[in-house]
Write a protein that holds these residues in place. Structure first.
Motif, PDB file in Angstrom:
ATOM      1  N   SER A 177      72.078  38.931  57.772  1.00 48.96           N
ATOM      2  CA  SER A 177      72.056  37.711  56.847  1.00 48.96           C
ATOM      3  C   SER A 177      72.074  37.935  55.353  1.00 48.96           C
ATOM      4  O   SER A 177      71.995  37.102  54.609  1.00 48.96           O
ATOM      5  CB  SER A 177      71.069  36.855  57.279  1.00 48.96           C
ATOM      6  OG  SER A 177      71.093  36.454  58.528  1.00 48.96           O
ATOM      7  N   GLY A 178      72.449  39.292  54.932  1.00 48.06           N
ATOM      8  CA  GLY A 178      72.660  39.712  53.935  1.00 48.06           C
ATOM      9  C   GLY A 178      71.014  39.945  53.413  1.00 48.06           C
ATOM     10  O   GLY A 178      70.281  39.893  54.240  1.00 48.06           O
ATOM     11  N   ILE A 179      70.785  40.055  51.927  1.00 52.13           N
ATOM     12  CA  ILE A 179      69.337  40.183  51.456  1.00 52.13           C
ATOM     13  C   ILE A 179      69.193  39.752  50.131  1.00 52.13           C
ATOM     14  O   ILE A 179      70.314  40.005  49.307  1.00 52.13           O
ATOM     15  CB  ILE A 179      68.868  41.579  51.802  1.00 52.13           C
ATOM     16  CG1 ILE A 179      67.473  42.171  51.239  1.00 52.13           C
ATOM     17  CG2 ILE A 179      70.138  42.641  50.876  1.00 52.13           C
ATOM     18  CD1 ILE A 179      66.504  41.496  52.171  1.00 52.13           C
ATOM     19  N   ASP A 180      68.397  38.851  49.906  1.00 51.72           N
ATOM     20  CA  ASP A 180      68.086  38.338  48.573  1.00 51.72           C
ATOM     21  C   ASP A 180      67.027  39.096  47.819  1.00 51.72           C
ATOM     22  O   ASP A 180      67.248  39.752  46.943  1.00 51.72           O
ATOM     23  CB  ASP A 180      67.659  36.881  48.633  1.00 51.72           C
ATOM     24  CG  ASP A 180      68.757  35.997  49.180  1.00 51.72           C
ATOM     25  OD1 ASP A 180      69.775  36.259  48.935  1.00 51.72           O
ATOM     26  OD2 ASP A 180      68.325  35.158  50.040  1.00 51.72           O
ATOM     27  N   CYS A 181      65.810  39.150  48.610  1.00 57.39           N
ATOM     28  CA  CYS A 181      64.839  39.679  48.005  1.00 57.39           C
ATOM     29  C   CYS A 181      63.759  40.655  49.266  1.00 57.39           C
ATOM     30  O   CYS A 181      63.361  39.703  49.819  1.00 57.39           O
ATOM     31  CB  CYS A 181      64.021  39.209  46.940  1.00 57.39           C
ATOM     32  SG  CYS A 181      62.847  40.318  46.027  1.00 57.39           S
ATOM     33  N   GLY A 182      63.924  41.742  49.193  1.00 54.43           N
ATOM     34  CA  GLY A 182      62.721  42.348  50.192  1.00 54.43           C
ATOM     35  C   GLY A 182      63.221  43.823  50.629  1.00 54.43           C
ATOM     36  O   GLY A 182      64.429  44.411  49.972  1.00 54.43           O
ATOM     37  N   GLY A 183      62.583  44.472  51.422  1.00 58.11           N
ATOM     38  CA  GLY A 183      62.768  45.861  51.654  1.00 58.11           C
ATOM     39  C   GLY A 183      62.932  46.175  53.224  1.00 58.11           C
ATOM     40  O   GLY A 183      62.599  45.107  53.799  1.00 58.11           O
ATOM     41  N   ALA A 184      63.449  47.180  53.581  1.00 56.00           N
ATOM     42  CA  ALA A 184      63.614  47.709  54.847  1.00 56.00           C
ATOM     43  C   ALA A 184      63.325  49.343  54.990  1.00 56.00           C
ATOM     44  O   ALA A 184      63.958  50.061  55.668  1.00 56.00           O
ATOM     45  CB  ALA A 184      65.052  47.479  55.364  1.00 56.00           C
ATOM     46  N   VAL A 213      54.408  55.732  62.169  1.00 57.75           N
ATOM     47  CA  VAL A 213      55.488  55.454  61.471  1.00 57.75           C
ATOM     48  C   VAL A 213      55.266  54.059  61.481  1.00 57.75           C
ATOM     49  O   VAL A 213      55.030  53.433  62.411  1.00 57.75           O
ATOM     50  CB  VAL A 213      56.846  55.707  62.120  1.00 57.75           C
ATOM     51  CG1 VAL A 213      57.161  55.418  63.472  1.00 57.75           C
ATOM     52  CG2 VAL A 213      57.903  55.303  61.052  1.00 57.75           C
ATOM     53  N   GLY A 214      55.426  53.428  60.254  1.00 58.38           N
ATOM     54  CA  GLY A 214      55.319  51.905  60.167  1.00 58.38           C
ATOM     55  C   GLY A 214      56.084  51.199  59.222  1.00 58.38           C
ATOM     56  O   GLY A 214      56.771  51.828  58.419  1.00 58.38           O
ATOM     57  N   LEU A 215      56.462  50.083  59.556  1.00 57.93           N
ATOM     58  CA  LEU A 215      56.974  49.084  58.476  1.00 57.93           C
ATOM     59  C   LEU A 215      56.245  47.976  57.995  1.00 57.93           C
ATOM     60  O   LEU A 215      55.620  47.224  58.850  1.00 57.93           O
ATOM     61  CB  LEU A 215      58.215  48.422  59.300  1.00 57.93           C
ATOM     62  CG  LEU A 215      59.278  49.128  60.035  1.00 57.93           C
ATOM     63  CD1 LEU A 215      60.135  48.406  61.015  1.00 57.93           C
ATOM     64  CD2 LEU A 215      60.348  49.891  58.871  1.00 57.93           C
ATOM     65  N   GLU A 216      55.876  47.920  56.632  1.00 61.32           N
ATOM     66  CA  GLU A 216      55.151  47.022  55.977  1.00 61.32           C
ATOM     67  C   GLU A 216      56.213  46.383  55.085  1.00 61.32           C
ATOM     68  O   GLU A 216      56.411  46.984  53.838  1.00 61.32           O
ATOM     69  CB  GLU A 216      53.744  47.509  55.460  1.00 61.32           C
ATOM     70  CG  GLU A 216      52.992  46.883  54.887  1.00 61.32           C
ATOM     71  CD  GLU A 216      53.015  46.488  53.251  1.00 61.32           C
ATOM     72  OE1 GLU A 216      52.868  45.397  53.123  1.00 61.32           O
ATOM     73  OE2 GLU A 216      53.437  47.524  52.514  1.00 61.32           O
ATOM     74  N   LEU A 217      56.423  45.240  55.061  1.00 59.47           N
ATOM     75  CA  LEU A 217      57.655  44.518  54.523  1.00 59.47           C
ATOM     76  C   LEU A 217      57.330  43.240  53.992  1.00 59.47           C
ATOM     77  O   LEU A 217      56.511  42.344  55.027  1.00 59.47           O
ATOM     78  CB  LEU A 217      58.839  44.618  55.360  1.00 59.47           C
ATOM     79  CG  LEU A 217      59.277  45.977  55.887  1.00 59.47           C
ATOM     80  CD1 LEU A 217      60.251  45.966  56.830  1.00 59.47           C
ATOM     81  CD2 LEU A 217      59.486  47.003  54.578  1.00 59.47           C
ATOM     82  N   TRP A 218      57.827  42.756  53.033  1.00 61.36           N
ATOM     83  CA  TRP A 218      57.958  41.168  52.527  1.00 61.36           C
ATOM     84  C   TRP A 218      59.362  41.031  52.248  1.00 61.36           C
ATOM     85  O   TRP A 218      60.065  41.909  51.511  1.00 61.36           O
ATOM     86  CB  TRP A 218      57.204  41.045  51.419  1.00 61.36           C
ATOM     87  CG  TRP A 218      57.347  39.673  50.608  1.00 61.36           C
ATOM     88  CD1 TRP A 218      58.345  39.558  49.693  1.00 61.36           C
ATOM     89  CD2 TRP A 218      56.768  38.578  50.720  1.00 61.36           C
ATOM     90  NE1 TRP A 218      58.506  38.459  49.413  1.00 61.36           N
ATOM     91  CE2 TRP A 218      57.414  37.554  49.902  1.00 61.36           C
ATOM     92  CE3 TRP A 218      55.870  38.156  51.657  1.00 61.36           C
ATOM     93  CZ2 TRP A 218      56.981  36.165  49.933  1.00 61.36           C
ATOM     94  CZ3 TRP A 218      55.474  36.811  51.600  1.00 61.36           C
ATOM     95  CH2 TRP A 218      56.241  35.565  50.807  1.00 61.36           C
ATOM     96  N   SER A 219      59.902  40.059  52.788  1.00 62.23           N
ATOM     97  CA  SER A 219      61.375  39.686  52.596  1.00 62.23           C
ATOM     98  C   SER A 219      61.684  38.075  52.743  1.00 62.23           C
ATOM     99  O   SER A 219      60.983  37.524  53.384  1.00 62.23           O
ATOM    100  CB  SER A 219      62.059  40.276  53.782  1.00 62.23           C
ATOM    101  OG  SER A 219      63.503  39.856  53.654  1.00 62.23           O
TER     102      SER A 219
END
Length: 620
Positions: free
Chosen positions: A176-183, A442-448
């Motif tokens: 969906s695209g990305i406005d503000c966030g990480g991957a 390994v981990g994903l710690e994200l805010w999007s």
């Protein structure tokens, strides 16, 4: 020459057909691996084979029946096959089992955050992409927006930095695209306190790597935590920003492969879709540097009060000239100016509008005395000016301003003061920053602020060939499927022109100009006389040097423009009679003119024959 012209036309026709054919965008480097290792089923061949069988059956039933209408060939389909890790590896996850087995959701709360957003309650799911080109290919999807997400998994065994490189790679698709966030991913440091269900932003990590975006700031992080050998404290070291344009990786809604390679010689590479976008050395290209400076400025050293840092000073011996008038104004009235004839001194430049009426709701106690709005005085329209006439101002030739002494070199100049250098008490030299702290998860710690971020095919190894094979079996298959489903070149050109209208000019010049030249060269050529030197009669009149003309023609053909013209002129006799799309009247006029020229040539030839016979008779 005819062969060269024919070849020229064939090449032009080939380019035209290529423009209408679909183009595969699959990476060239992966095509060989896909041919050998991937299970690819081409339904196009199957469809054509079925059509041929049906055609043979129809011929046997009866020849009078009309053949079936041609079918549009289907898009080649790539059959999905889950990648299997081959070779030494520490972690491999394709999510094709459809579950989160082995992954741990964080139950912790984020420190220093509001209670309503402090929890790591963002939703995760294992599912296919929305517009999947590979049915059966599943991945990990971040489902919530404006939420904190944290999920992690243990490695098969801890990764220790020794004599082999570290290779980390995984796939991301911003559906969906990305406005503000990480991957980005975090490689969690191996410690006795590591508890995956309490995974938060402050959990120690060895490396953080991956894409991140907010606003128009597109990033591709590579951060590692370096341990100070003197104090034992960890400090983040950030790689330099890539020079490549990263925008398309966040906006094109395609699956991209992000890879990090860190070598024992301290070199590193950051790759996207197996193309290097950033590289460098851990000792030279990190901020702040791994090793502190050997010397630092002495914090106890202070600049002396009499230190003179002025390179220039005013000349102390300079004296203001006696005729220097500092009070003279910058501008004075022009004494030579004359008031224009017809100037109306008694008429004001603006007057109250005589048609204006005081509003009914005007309150003089609240709004003050009402005055009509000002308008230009109609009496001044035909006059050069109204009101009191004043002389215009001009620059004063005697104005000099405030006097200042001229600047001279400072004889006491000592330069810019800097504190002295002393040995750095915190100095150390680590020549092997590659030997980082071992990690075991390994981990994903994200805010999007955008949902539906798709992750797939995580892989950690110390062998480049093993990583390349995993990439070919996973991301390479997606790339082939996306390339097979992409539109042809013509459709891509139309789409590009919709986004950039100026491309239409390029298309017109590229396609239209050759057609115009073809029309001009083929339809406006003149027939040349094909007479040989033997056809000329023996007369006293000078004859053209045919050999010289042929040499000149050959020289003209050697130039690019001459070659094209001569090619089309020589090709013209082999073209259909109606090839030139000229009106019938123009065609008739050309035929009449050509017939008149032929008749004139025949009469001239008869006259020459008569003269030749008379000369021979006289000689006899």
């Amino acid at each position: 020459m005819h062969q060269r012209a024919t070849l020229f036309l064939l090449v032009a026709a080939g380019l035209l057909f290529l423009g209408l054919a679909p183009v595969s965008r699959a990476e060239g480097g992966l095509e060989e691996d896909l041919d050998d290792d991937l299970d690819v089923e081409d339904e196009l061949d199957l469809g054509l084979a079925g059509t041929e069988d049906e055609g043979e059956g129809l011929e046997e039933e009866g020849e009078d029946e009309a053949p079936p209408a041609p079918k549009t060939p289907p898009v080649p389909k790539v059959t999905y096959k889950a990648p299997e890790p081959v070779g030494e590896h520490f972690f491999a996850e394709s999510f094709d089992r459809g579950t989160l087995d082995g992954w741990v959701l964080s139950k912790a709360k984020k420190d220093a955050a509001d209670e309503d957003i402090a929890k790591y309650d963002g939703k995760w799911a294992v599912e296919e992409m929305k517009d999947s080109k590979l049915p059966g290919d599943k991945g990990l999807v971040l489902k919530s927006r404006a939420k904190h997400h944290a999920i992690s998994a243990r490695l098969l065994r801890p990764f220790t930095f020794d004599t082999k490189p570290l290779i980390v790679q995984y796939e991301v698709n911003f559906q969906s695209g990305i406005d503000c966030g990480g991957a980005y991913v975090k490689l969690l440091t191996e410690t006795p306190e590591l508890n995956l269900d309490q995974f938060v932003d402050r959990t120690p990590y060895t490396i953080m790597f991956g894409p991140d975006k907010c606003g128009e700031d597109y990033k591709l992080h590579f951060i590692f935590r370096h341990k100070n050998p003197k104090t034992g404290e960890f400090e983040e070291k950030h790689a330099k920003k890539p020079d490549a344009d990263l925008r398309s990786y966040f906006t094109d809604k395609k699956t991209h492969l992000f890879s990090l390679v860190v070598n024992p010689d301290n070199s590193f590479e950051v790759l996207v879709d197996q193309t290097v976008v950033n590289s460098g050395n851990l000792l030279k290209d990190m901020t702040p540097p791994v090793n502190p400076p050997a010397e630092i400025e002495d914090p106890e050293d202070h600049k002396p009060e009499d230190w003179d840092e002025r390179p220039k000073i005013q000349d102390p011996d300079a004296v203001k000239p006696e005729d220097w008038d500092e009070d003279a104004p910058a501008q004075i009235p022009d004494d030579n100016a004359v008031k224009p004839d017809g100037w109306l001194d008694d008429e004001p430049e603006y007057i109250g509008d005589p048609d204006a009426v005081k509003p009914d709701d005007w309150d003089e106690d609240m709004d003050g005395e009402w005055e009509a709005p000002q308008i230009p005085n109609p009496a001044c329209e035909s006059a050069p000016g109204c009101g009191e006439w004043k002389r215009p101002m001009i620059d004063n030739p005697n104005h000099k301003g405030k006097w200042k002494a001229p600047m001279i070199d400072n004889p006491n100049y000592q330069g810019i003061w800097k504190p002295r250098k002393i040995p750095n008490p915190a100095f150390f030299e680590d020549l092997e920053p590659f030997r980082m702290t071992a990690f075991s998860a390994v981990g994903l710690e994200l805010w999007s602020m955008t949902s539906d971020i798709f992750f797939d095919n995580f892989f950690i190894t110390n062998d480049r060939n093993t990583a390349d094979r995993w990439a070919a079996d996973g991301w390479g298959l997606k790339k082939a499927a996306e390339g097979a489903a992409e539109p042809g070149l013509a459709a891509q050109m139309l789409t590009a022109a919709e986004e950039r209208p100026w491309l239409w000019i390029v298309y017109v010049l590229t396609v239209g100009l050759p057609l115009v030249l073809l029309f001009v060269f083929c339809c406006s050529g003149k027939k040349k006389s094909t007479a040989s030197p033997a056809d000329y009669k023996k007369t006293d009149e000078p004859q053209p040097d045919v050999k010289e003309e042929e040499e000149e023609e050959e020289e003209e053909e050697k130039s690019p423009g001459g070659f094209i013209i001569s090619t089309f002129l020589r090709l013209r006799p082999f073209l259909p009679a109606n090839f030139c799309f000229l009106p019938a009247a123009e065609k008739k006029d050309e035929d009449d003119e050509e017939e008149e020229q032929n008749e004139a040539a025949d009469e001239k030839l008869e006259d020459e024959l008569r003269r030749s016979r008379r000369n021979r008779t006289r000689k006899d």
